[in-house]
Design a protein around this motif. Sequence first.
Motif, PDB file in Angstrom:
ATOM      1  N   HIS A  69       0.834  -1.188   0.000  1.00  0.00           N
ATOM      2  CA  HIS A  69       0.000   0.000   0.000  1.00  0.00           C
ATOM      3  C   HIS A  69       0.879   1.252   0.000  1.00  0.00           C
ATOM      4  N   CYS A  70       0.347   2.296  -0.625  1.00  0.00           N
ATOM      5  CA  CYS A  70       1.043   3.583  -0.610  1.00  0.00           C
ATOM      6  C   CYS A  70       1.216   4.032   0.837  1.00  0.00           C
ATOM      7  N   THR A  71       2.429   4.458   1.162  1.00  0.00           N
ATOM      8  CA  THR A  71       2.693   4.888   2.532  1.00  0.00           C
ATOM      9  C   THR A  71       2.052   6.232   2.827  1.00  0.00           C
ATOM     10  N   SER A  72       1.594   6.906   1.779  1.00  0.00           N
ATOM     11  CA  SER A  72       1.004   8.229   1.969  1.00  0.00           C
ATOM     12  C   SER A  72      -0.517   8.174   2.003  1.00  0.00           C
ATOM     13  N   CYS A  73      -1.124   7.515   0.993  1.00  0.00           N
ATOM     14  CA  CYS A  73      -2.575   7.542   0.894  1.00  0.00           C
ATOM     15  C   CYS A  73      -3.205   6.158   1.047  1.00  0.00           C
ATOM     16  N   GLY A  74      -2.386   5.122   1.095  1.00  0.00           N
ATOM     17  CA  GLY A  74      -2.922   3.792   1.313  1.00  0.00           C
ATOM     18  C   GLY A  74      -3.436   3.089   0.077  1.00  0.00           C
ATOM     19  N   GLU A 130       5.944   4.038  -7.502  1.00  0.00           N
ATOM     20  CA  GLU A 130       5.180   5.279  -7.585  1.00  0.00           C
ATOM     21  C   GLU A 130       3.708   4.985  -7.363  1.00  0.00           C
ATOM     22  N   CYS A 131       3.057   5.840  -6.561  1.00  0.00           N
ATOM     23  CA  CYS A 131       1.627   5.732  -6.346  1.00  0.00           C
ATOM     24  C   CYS A 131       0.911   6.475  -7.464  1.00  0.00           C
ATOM     25  N   ARG A 132      -0.006   5.779  -8.110  1.00  0.00           N
ATOM     26  CA  ARG A 132      -0.714   6.414  -9.208  1.00  0.00           C
ATOM     27  C   ARG A 132      -1.888   7.245  -8.703  1.00  0.00           C
ATOM     28  N   THR A 133      -2.179   7.139  -7.432  1.00  0.00           N
ATOM     29  CA  THR A 133      -3.271   7.929  -6.876  1.00  0.00           C
ATOM     30  C   THR A 133      -2.799   9.298  -6.399  1.00  0.00           C
ATOM     31  N   CYS A 134      -1.717   9.323  -5.639  1.00  0.00           N
ATOM     32  CA  CYS A 134      -1.255  10.597  -5.081  1.00  0.00           C
ATOM     33  C   CYS A 134       0.103  11.018  -5.629  1.00  0.00           C
ATOM     34  N   GLY A 135       0.754  10.118  -6.348  1.00  0.00           N
ATOM     35  CA  GLY A 135       2.006  10.497  -6.989  1.00  0.00           C
ATOM     36  C   GLY A 135       3.247  10.325  -6.136  1.00  0.00           C
TER      37      GLY A 135
END
Length: 109
Positions: A48-53, A65-70
């Motif tokens: 999971h993205c460490t920023s937005c999950g 790279e997270c494609r949701t929050c970048g």
Amino acid sequence: MPCYRCGARQTDPDHGPSPWRRGVRSDRQVLVCPDCQHGRDWTADLDHCTSCGATALVCRLGEVECRTCGRVRATERMAEPPAPSDGSGLSEEVAAALSRVLGGDGLAT
Ligand SMILES: [Zn+2]
Ligand SMILES: [Zn+2]
């Protein structure tokens, strides 16, 4: 690239978006087939993205790279060399998934 859980081969639909989902698991790009998206929380196994999950992650060389929050983070381990083309076609993950399906000692027939 086959489904990391059941090893199914990806098939492209005649039209429309592919029902397959991408994710990253243990810093490696994986695909999840439509069948394995049913029945349980299949994203629980993914990174999971460490920023937005979010689990909509893309794994590149040395980073995810997270494609949701970048958000981009470095992978925790160095990029592995390409798998030897010995024709087996089974990755570690697939082998592990198969052993889970078989209940661990299912090979002792
Ligand atoms: Zn599958
Ligand atoms: Zn994110």
